[in-house]
Design a protein around this motif. Structure first.
Motif, short mmCIF file in Angstrom:
data_model
loop_
_atom_site.label_atom_id
_atom_site.label_comp_id
_atom_site.label_asym_id
_atom_site.label_seq_id
_atom_site.Cartn_x
_atom_site.Cartn_y
_atom_site.Cartn_z
N PHE A 21 0.98 -1.23 0.02
CA PHE A 21 0.09 0.01 0.04
C PHE A 21 0.91 1.17 0.13
O PHE A 21 0.29 2.34 -0.04
N TRP A 40 -1.26 4.04 -1.83
CA TRP A 40 -2.69 3.72 -1.52
C TRP A 40 -3.27 5.07 -0.72
O TRP A 40 -2.39 5.01 0.36
N ARG A 81 -8.56 4.26 -10.88
CA ARG A 81 -7.67 4.17 -9.65
C ARG A 81 -8.11 5.33 -8.53
O ARG A 81 -8.84 6.32 -8.95
N SER A 130 -7.13 11.08 -9.81
CA SER A 130 -7.74 9.63 -9.72
C SER A 130 -9.24 9.83 -10.07
O SER A 130 -9.71 10.90 -9.99
N ARG A 176 -10.94 7.70 -1.39
CA ARG A 176 -10.39 6.78 -0.59
C ARG A 176 -11.59 5.71 -0.17
O ARG A 176 -11.28 4.72 0.56
N PHE A 189 -7.76 -0.28 -7.66
CA PHE A 189 -6.25 -0.37 -7.30
C PHE A 189 -5.35 0.47 -7.86
O PHE A 189 -5.30 0.46 -9.01
N PRO A 190 -4.70 1.36 -7.06
CA PRO A 190 -3.61 2.42 -7.53
C PRO A 190 -2.52 1.43 -8.09
O PRO A 190 -1.83 2.06 -8.90
#
Lengths: 188, 565
Positions: B117, B134, B498, B506, B510, B528-529
Motif C-alpha cells: 500500500f 494507496w 484508480r 484519480s 479513498r 487499485f492504484p
C-alpha cells in the motif's frame, strides 16, 4: 447413420482424423474413439433440442450420482445465435453479421472434405498426410475437433467408453466421489 | 420514488460483497448481471443449479461461463503504433455470469502486505511508471480482510508465511490436503532457503456456511464447483439473497448509467433484458462492480465519472512468468485444489535483488507470489501437441500434463497511464456497443524482473526432481506471439479507476466513491492504484465491504494489532 455428413464424407473425416490421432501402443486411434461421430454431432448439434453444446450436470454417473451429462442444457437466445453462427455460418442473416460475415464449420468441412478428395480413404498414409498438409487451415480445425472428440466426456459422442482417458491415465469427471486426502498428497 | 436503495452492476466477488453488506444494512438491492445464471437457484433455499460439472470441453472450450468471444469480442494492441488492433477475441476474459470473476477461480485468496500500500514511500519512484501510495493502508484494511475471509470462507494457516503482515484473527478453516507435486516443490524450495506455505484458499476444508468440504475432484481452476465447496462468491451471494432484500436479474446488460440534472448524482441505470427490451432501474445509489475491464468500458461508453480523463488508464495485470518442470514420474495433478502452496520470497526487496535491479538500470525488483500448481486437463494438453504419431505417444507419456509441475509468478505490473482500456473504433458486441480494447505493454521492470527470478525457480524444480525445466511468460517478452497469444493471459485485471484523494489524478476517492458522482461507488479491482504481486480478489472484496459500509453510513470496522506483531 451420421446426422450431417454423408456416408462418404464421414469416412473421409474418419480416415483424416486417424492420421492426426493414430492408434499407438495402448492409445486408441481416432477411429476407435468415434471422433468422426463427435464431429458429426457437433456440426449437427441443432438437430437435437436442447442442442448438443453443453452437457448437463452435475454428475455423469461414472463415479456415483445420477447420469446427468447426457441431458444437454438449453441455450439462451444469444448463445444459440453464437453457436448457430459458428456452426452454420452467418448466411447473410443480419443478426449474425454485426462484425461482418462468418464462414461456418459446416461449410469449412464441406470444402475441406472435397479438397481431400473422394479417394482420400484409399490412399496410403504418406499421400493422406500430404493432402492434409496442403490444407493447413482445415487441418488445424480438424485437429482441434479431433482432440475434443478424443478427450472430451463420452456424452459428446467421442471418447468411446472413455477409452482415451483410460489410456492416458486420467480418470475424467470424478464427482461426487472425488479423491481422498491421501490420494491427493501421496505418490500413488 | 425509486425501485431500490442500490442497484449493483455485476455479480462477481465485489458486487456480491457489496450486495451482502447493503442488504444486511436493511437496504433493498437490485443486482444486474449481463451473463447467465448457472451458479445458484434464485428462489429459496438458493441451492446449486446442478449445471456445473467436471467437464473440460464445456468450461475450457465452449465458453460455458461466458463471455462468448463471438458475442462479446475484445481487442488488443501493444501500443498505439500497432494501429487499431492486432488481435480480436478473448482478451483477459473473466467469466460473465452470476458469480462473475469468482466462478472460475481456484480461490487463492492471499492478502496484500503492508508495503504493497506504500511502495512509493518505501521504495521511491521508478522511471516510466506511475507508482503511487494507496490512500488506504494495511492497518485500516485489516478488519475488512478478516471480514472478507469470514464471508467467503478461507482455509489457511496463520503464521505459515513468515513475510505476511499481521492478522487480528485466525483463518476460518485449516488448509486442505497438500498436492503431491506441491509436497515435492515446497520441500525443494525450503531446502534452497525459500519459505513456501500452504495457500490461503477459498475452498472449504470442512463444512462451512452450509456448504460441504471439498472432495478434491481436481476440476478447480477455470471450473465452477459442482458441490459448492468454493465460497467465492456463492457464499456472499447466497447470504445477500437470504436477507430477502436482494434480487438478482441475470441476462441484464447495463447500457447506461443515468445521471440527474445536476450531473453529479446517479439516478439509476438503463439495461437490456434477455429479450432485448430496454428497461430502467431507478435507484438511490449505484454500485459499479463490472470488473476492471467492463467497468471502464461502461463509464467511457456513457461518458460518466471521467472529468480526470483517467477512466480506463493505469490498466495493470500480473506479468506471468511460467516456469515448468517435467518429472520422471507421474504427479497426478488432476487430484486436489490445483494450487496448494505459495511462496513470497521473490517479491521481497533484498540487497541481492536490489543489486540485480541496479545492474538492469532499475531501482528495485518486485516479482510476485509464486503458485506451486498442476498443469491443465488432457484436452488442453492435446491441443498443444503436434498431430500424428507423436501426439498419441506424448499423450501416453504425458510430459505436459501428468508429469508437469508449474510455478506461476504473478509478477507485479507497474502502472503506466498509456496502458489502458478504451473503446474499439469499429469492432462491436452483439448489442451494438463498441468492444473494449486493451492497449498494453509491460514496463521494463516486469521483463527484467522476470528474467531475474526465472533461473531461481527453475533451480527449485530441478532440486525437486524435474528432468528438464523451461520458462515462458505472458505477455511474451520478445514482442512476438507467445504460447498464450500476444495479450497477457492473466485474469487479474486492475487499476482502471484508480483510487486517490485528488480528483485530477484519480477516479474514485479513498472510500471508492466516484469523485464526480457522489452516490456511486466502485466495488471491483478497478480502484487499485497499484497491482502488487498477489491475486486481487481478497483485497477487492475487503475494499468492497469497506466502501459499501461507508455508503450505507455504517461505522468503520476496527481491529487490534496483536502485541509484538
Amino acid at each position: 447413420m451420421p446426422a450431417l455428413f454423408t456416408a462418404e464424407q464421414y469416412r473421409v473425416v474418419e480416415a483424416a482424423c486417424e492420421r492426426l490421432i493414430p492408434a499407438y501402443r495402448d492409445h486408441p486411434g481416432a477411429r476407435a474413439l468415434g471422433v468422426a461421430t463427435y464431429i458429426d454431432g457437433l456440426l449437427g448439434a441443432f438437430d437435437s433440442d436442447p442442442p448438443r453444446i453443453w452437457a448437463g450436470g452435475p454428475f455423469s454417473g461414472r463415479f456415483g450420482g445420477d447420469a446427468a451429462f447426457a441431458r444437454f442444457l438449453p441455450l439462451a437466445p444469444l448463445e444459440e445465435l453464437a453457436w448457430r453462427t459458428r456452426i452454420e455460418g452467418s448466411l447473410g442473416i443480419p443478426e449474425r453479421e454485426f462484425n461482418g460475415p462468418v464462414t461456418g464449420w459446416q461449410e469449412e468441412y464441406r470444402r475441406g472434405i472435397a479438397a481431400l478428395g473422394e479417394d482420400f480413404v484409399i490412399r496410403d498414409p504418406d499421400e493422406q498426410d500430404g493432402r492434409l498438409d496442403a490444407l493447413a487451415e482445415f487441418k488445424a480445425l480438424l485437429y482441434r475437433h479431433a482432440c475434443e472428440g478424443a478427450y472430451a466426456a463420452p456424452e459428446y459422442g467421442g471418447n468411446r467408453d472413455a477409452a482415451a482417458w483410460r489410456a492416458v491415465q486420467f480418470p475424467g469427471d470424478v464427482q461426487p466421489r472425488g479423491y481422498t486426502d491421501a490420494q491427493v498428497s501421496d505418490r500413488d | 420514488m425509486t425501485d431500490c436503495d442500490a442497484v449493483v452492476i455485476g455479480s462477481g466477488p465485489g458486487g456480491a460483497a457489496a450486495a451482502h453488506v447493503l442488504a444486511e444494512a436493511g437496504w433493498s438491492v437490485i443486482m444486474l448481471e449481463k451473463g447467465r445464471n448457472h451458479l445458484l437457484e434464485l428462489d429459496p433455499p438458493f441451492g446449486p443449479t446442478g449445471e456445473i460439472s467436471n467437464d473440460e470441453l464445456k468450461f475450457a472450450f465452449r465458453h460455458f461461463l461466458g463471455p462468448d468471444p463471438f458475442l462479446e469480442p475484445r481487442t488488443f494492441r501493444r501500443t498505439d503504433g500497432d494501429g487499431d488492433r492486432v488481435f480480436t477475441g478473448d482478451v483477459n476474459n473473466l467469466p460473465s455470469g452470476v458469480g462473475g470473476g469468482g466462478f472460475h477461480a481456484d480461490g487463492k485468496l492471499p492478502r496484500f502486505r503492508e508495503i504493497d500500500f506504500r511502495a512509493r514511500a518505501e521504495l521511491g519512484p521508478i522511471d516510466g511508471a506511475d507508482v503511487v501510495d494507496w490512500p488506504v493502508d494495511y492497518d485500516e484494511l485489516e478488519p475488512y480482510y478478516a471480514e472478507a475471509e469470514r464471508l467467503v470462507g478461507v482455509a489457511g494457516e496463520a503464521g505459515a508465511n513468515p513475510f505476511a503482515s499481521w492478522r487480528s484473527s485466525p483463518y476460518p478453516m485449516p488448509p486442505g490436503p497438500d498436492m503431491f507435486g506441491a509436497v515435492l516443490s515446497s520441500a525443494a524450495a525450503t531446502r534452497l532457503g525459500y519459505h513456501p506455505y500452504r495457500a490461503p484458499t477459498g475452498v472449504n476444508s470442512e463444512p462451512y456456511d452450509g456448504r460441504p468440504a471439498c472432495n478434491n475432484c481436481g476440476f478447480c481452476g477455470f471450473f465452477g464447483c459442482p458441490i459448492d465447496a468454493k465460497g467465492d462468491p456463492v457464499g456472499p451471494l447466497r447470504q445477500a439473497l437470504r436477507s430477502g432484500r436482494c434480487e438478482i436479474r441475470p441476462e441484464s446488460h447495463v447500457s447506461e448509467i443515468l445521471l440527474d440534472t445536476t450531473g453529479k448524482r446517479a439516478r439509476g441505470v438503463r439495461y437490456l433484458d434477455a429479450g432485448g427490451t430496454t428497461r430502467e432501474v431507478a435507484a438511490d445509489h449505484v454500485v459499479v462492480a463490472a470488473g476492471a475491464f467492463e467497468t471502464p468500458r461502461l463509464l467511457l461508453r456513457c461518458a460518466v465519472a471521467n472529468s480526470s480523463g483517467l477512466v480506463g488508464r493505469h490498466l495493470t495485470f500480473h506479468f506471468q512468468t511460467l516456469v515448468v518442470g517435467c518429472f520422471p514420474f507421474r504427479l497426478h495433478g488432476h487430484r486436489g485444489r490445483a494450487v496448494t502452496h505459495l511462496h513470497d520470497d521473490h517479491m521481497l526487496v533484498t540487497g541481492e535483488s536490489r543489486a540485480a535491479a541496479r545492474a538492469a538500470g532499475l531501482p528495485y525488483f518486485r516479482a510476485g507470489i509464486v503458485e506451486h500448481g498442476a498443469a491443465a486437463g488432457p484436452l488442453t494438453e492435446a491441443v498443444h501437441l503436434p498431430p500424428g504419431e507423436l501426439h498419441s505417444r506424448l499423450m501416453l507419456d504425458s510430459p505436459l500434463r501428468d508429469r508437469l509441475w508449474v510455478f506461476t509468478v504473478q509478477g507485479e505490473d507497474l502502472p503506466q497511464a498509456v496502458n489502458r482500456v478504451d473503446l474499439d473504433p469499429s469492432v462491436r458486441d452483439v448489442w451494438g456497443f463498441p468492444a473494449g480494447r486493451v492497449t498494453y505493454a509491460p514496463h521494463r521492470h516486469e521483463v527484467a524482473c522476470s528474467a531475474y527470478v526465472a533461473p531461481q525457480l527453475e533451480a527449485i524444480l530441478r532440486e525437486a526432481g524435474a528432468e528438464w525445466t523451461i520458462t515462458t511468460t505472458s505477455p511474451p517478452v520478445d514482442g512476438e506471439n507467445g504460447a498464450m497469444g500476444p495479450a497477457p493471459a492473466s485474469r487479474h485485471v486492475m487499476g482502471t479507476c484508480r483510487m486517490g484523494d485528488d480528483p485530477t489524478t484519480s477516479v474514485v476517492d479513498r472510500w471508492s466513491r466516484f469523485h464526480d458522482v457522489e452516490n456511486m461507488i466502485c466495488a471491483d479491482s478497478s480502484v487499485f492504484p497499484t497491482a502488487a504481486g498477489y491475486g486481487p480478489t481478497l483485497t477487492l472484496v475487503a475494499l468492497a465491504i469497506r466502501a459499501s459500509r461507508a455508503l450505507a453510513g455504517l461505522a468503520a470496522l476496527r481491529s487490534r494489532r496483536p502485541e509484538g506483531a
